[in-house]
Design a protein around this motif. Structure first.
Motif, PDB file in Angstrom:
ATOM      1  N   HIS A   1      -1.710  -1.586  -6.932  1.00 20.59           N
ATOM      2  CA  HIS A   1      -0.656  -2.599  -6.970  1.00 20.59           C
ATOM      3  C   HIS A   1       0.560  -2.055  -6.224  1.00 20.59           C
ATOM      4  O   HIS A   1       1.201  -1.113  -6.674  1.00 20.59           O
ATOM      5  N   LEU A   2       0.825  -2.672  -5.079  1.00 16.52           N
ATOM      6  CA  LEU A   2       1.940  -2.268  -4.218  1.00 16.52           C
ATOM      7  C   LEU A   2       2.981  -3.373  -4.261  1.00 16.52           C
ATOM      8  O   LEU A   2       2.689  -4.513  -3.896  1.00 16.52           O
ATOM      9  N   ASN A   3       4.170  -3.018  -4.733  1.00 17.64           N
ATOM     10  CA  ASN A   3       5.251  -3.996  -4.902  1.00 17.64           C
ATOM     11  C   ASN A   3       4.767  -5.202  -5.708  1.00 17.64           C
ATOM     12  O   ASN A   3       5.105  -6.344  -5.424  1.00 17.64           O
TER      13      ASN A   3
ATOM     14  N   ALA B   1      -0.467  -2.128  19.763  1.00 19.22           N
ATOM     15  CA  ALA B   1      -0.341  -2.161  18.306  1.00 19.22           C
ATOM     16  C   ALA B   1       1.115  -2.030  17.898  1.00 19.22           C
ATOM     17  O   ALA B   1       1.940  -1.519  18.652  1.00 19.22           O
ATOM     18  N   ALA B   2       1.416  -2.492  16.696  1.00 22.21           N
ATOM     19  CA  ALA B   2       2.755  -2.348  16.126  1.00 22.21           C
ATOM     20  C   ALA B   2       2.645  -1.622  14.795  1.00 22.21           C
ATOM     21  O   ALA B   2       1.633  -1.738  14.088  1.00 22.21           O
ATOM     22  N   SER B   3       3.703  -0.877  14.470  1.00 24.11           N
ATOM     23  CA  SER B   3       3.752  -0.196  13.176  1.00 24.11           C
ATOM     24  C   SER B   3       5.195  -0.070  12.727  1.00 24.11           C
ATOM     25  O   SER B   3       6.109  -0.038  13.544  1.00 24.11           O
ATOM     26  N   ALA B   4       5.370  -0.014  11.422  1.00 24.58           N
ATOM     27  CA  ALA B   4       6.699   0.193  10.839  1.00 24.58           C
ATOM     28  C   ALA B   4       6.535   0.834   9.465  1.00 24.58           C
ATOM     29  O   ALA B   4       5.652   0.441   8.696  1.00 24.58           O
ATOM     30  N   PHE B   5       7.363   1.822   9.195  1.00 22.78           N
ATOM     31  CA  PHE B   5       7.334   2.459   7.884  1.00 22.78           C
ATOM     32  C   PHE B   5       7.929   1.529   6.847  1.00 22.78           C
ATOM     33  O   PHE B   5       8.869   0.783   7.133  1.00 22.78           O
ATOM     34  N   ILE B   6       7.379   1.582   5.640  1.00 17.81           N
ATOM     35  CA  ILE B   6       7.881   0.779   4.531  1.00 17.81           C
ATOM     36  C   ILE B   6       7.662   1.558   3.235  1.00 17.81           C
ATOM     37  O   ILE B   6       6.673   2.277   3.089  1.00 17.81           O
ATOM     38  N   SER B   7       8.589   1.412   2.332  1.00 18.26           N
ATOM     39  CA  SER B   7       8.478   2.062   1.037  1.00 18.26           C
ATOM     40  C   SER B   7       7.879   1.085   0.044  1.00 18.26           C
ATOM     41  O   SER B   7       8.274  -0.080  -0.015  1.00 18.26           O
ATOM     42  N   PHE B   8       6.901   1.543  -0.723  1.00 20.55           N
ATOM     43  CA  PHE B   8       6.224   0.707  -1.717  1.00 20.55           C
ATOM     44  C   PHE B   8       6.419   1.270  -3.116  1.00 20.55           C
ATOM     45  O   PHE B   8       6.467   2.490  -3.298  1.00 20.55           O
ATOM     46  N   ASN B   9       6.468   0.384  -4.101  1.00 15.09           N
ATOM     47  CA  ASN B   9       6.307   0.774  -5.493  1.00 15.09           C
ATOM     48  C   ASN B   9       4.820   0.695  -5.784  1.00 15.09           C
ATOM     49  O   ASN B   9       4.227  -0.377  -5.696  1.00 15.09           O
ATOM     50  N   LEU B  10       4.220   1.828  -6.095  1.00 17.42           N
ATOM     51  CA  LEU B  10       2.804   1.889  -6.432  1.00 17.42           C
ATOM     52  C   LEU B  10       2.713   1.990  -7.938  1.00 17.42           C
ATOM     53  O   LEU B  10       3.185   2.956  -8.540  1.00 17.42           O
TER      54      LEU B  10
ATOM     55  N   ASP C   1      -2.282   1.815 -13.955  1.00 17.43           N
ATOM     56  CA  ASP C   1      -2.292   2.219 -15.362  1.00 17.43           C
ATOM     57  C   ASP C   1      -1.737   3.616 -15.588  1.00 17.43           C
ATOM     58  O   ASP C   1      -1.242   3.916 -16.657  1.00 17.43           O
ATOM     59  N   ASP C   2      -1.817   4.466 -14.574  1.00 12.46           N
ATOM     60  CA  ASP C   2      -1.410   5.859 -14.752  1.00 12.46           C
ATOM     61  C   ASP C   2       0.091   6.039 -14.608  1.00 12.46           C
ATOM     62  O   ASP C   2       0.851   5.846 -15.547  1.00 12.46           O
ATOM     63  N   GLN C   3       0.520   6.418 -13.400  1.00 12.18           N
ATOM     64  CA  GLN C   3       1.913   6.749 -13.178  1.00 12.18           C
ATOM     65  C   GLN C   3       2.479   5.905 -12.047  1.00 12.18           C
ATOM     66  O   GLN C   3       1.993   5.981 -10.926  1.00 12.18           O
ATOM     67  N   PRO C   4       3.520   5.125 -12.295  1.00 11.03           N
ATOM     68  CA  PRO C   4       4.165   4.418 -11.189  1.00 11.03           C
ATOM     69  C   PRO C   4       4.907   5.426 -10.307  1.00 11.03           C
ATOM     70  O   PRO C   4       5.413   6.430 -10.791  1.00 11.03           O
ATOM     71  N   GLU C   5       4.937   5.141  -9.022  1.00 10.36           N
ATOM     72  CA  GLU C   5       5.638   6.037  -8.101  1.00 10.36           C
ATOM     73  C   GLU C   5       6.058   5.273  -6.854  1.00 10.36           C
ATOM     74  O   GLU C   5       5.563   4.195  -6.564  1.00 10.36           O
ATOM     75  N   ARG C   6       6.971   5.874  -6.127  1.00 10.76           N
ATOM     76  CA  ARG C   6       7.427   5.329  -4.858  1.00 10.76           C
ATOM     77  C   ARG C   6       6.672   6.061  -3.759  1.00 10.76           C
ATOM     78  O   ARG C   6       6.645   7.304  -3.742  1.00 10.76           O
ATOM     79  N   VAL C   7       6.036   5.318  -2.850  1.00 11.34           N
ATOM     80  CA  VAL C   7       5.278   5.950  -1.773  1.00 11.34           C
ATOM     81  C   VAL C   7       5.692   5.363  -0.429  1.00 11.34           C
ATOM     82  O   VAL C   7       6.089   4.198  -0.346  1.00 11.34           O
TER      83      VAL C   7
END
Length: 175
Positions: free
Chosen positions: A132-134, A55-64, A67-73
């Motif tokens: 909604h991610l990015n 398997a492969a994996s990589a961390f990535i930052s998303f804008n989530l 309707d409520d609160q946008p955040e970076r995850v």
């Protein structure tokens, strides 16, 4: 308190099946160990008979944003085989499949237990919800158990890698 640290670091069992069969694969580039490029990962995956599943994996930052609160995850892109490597089924719903780990079919997300609690209050109706991610819609299909958080570090969600043919042809990316 010293025993607690020693137990957590050295004695506590891994939260997944057959830990003696799990290893991290790196490549060497410029005389240093480094992460494996997508092309090299695919090359190894197709030819290695003793590394199954791989398997492969990589961390990535998303804008989530919803309707409520946008955040970076912080998220984790993985191949569908990631769940097979650790043999940890979702606590709720399911993991994504190899069919969903394809470009254009990868709009699914599996939540960490912490994200599920924080964002959905631990409700079962989180399954089927859209995040909604990015700016792209992802449908929640699963929630991992709390114990899985030690495997994914601070990642709050997992999405398929969905390697494109162009990415699979790249052998010099070391991310």
């Amino acid at each position: 308190s010293i025993f607690s640290v020693v137990h957590a670091v050295l004695l506590a069992p891994f939260p997944f099946g057959e830990p003696e069969r799990v290893l991290n694969v790196y490549t060497t580039w410029q005389d240093r160990p480094t992460n494996t490029s997508v092309g090299n990962f695919d090359y190894i995956r197709q030819r290695a008979s003793t590394l199954d599943p791989l398997a492969a994996s990589a961390f990535i930052s998303f804008n989530l944003a919803d309707d409520d609160q946008p955040e970076r995850v912080l998220g984790l892109r993985t191949t569908a085989s990631y769940f097979q490597v650790f043999q940890v089924p979702p606590a709720l719903g399911r993991a994504y499949t190899a069919d969903e780990d394809q470009p254009g079919r990868n709009g699914v997300v599996v939540l960490s237990h912490g994200m599920w609690q924080r964002r959905f209050g631990g409700r079962a109706d989180a399954l089927g919800q859209t995040l909604h991610l990015n700016g792209e819609p992802y449908h929640v299909i699963g929630v991992m158990p709390a114990s899985f958080s030690t495997i994914i570090d601070d990642a709050e969600l997992l999405v398929p890698f969905a390697f494109t043919p162009e990415r699979l042809a790249m052998y010099d990316e070391h991310f």
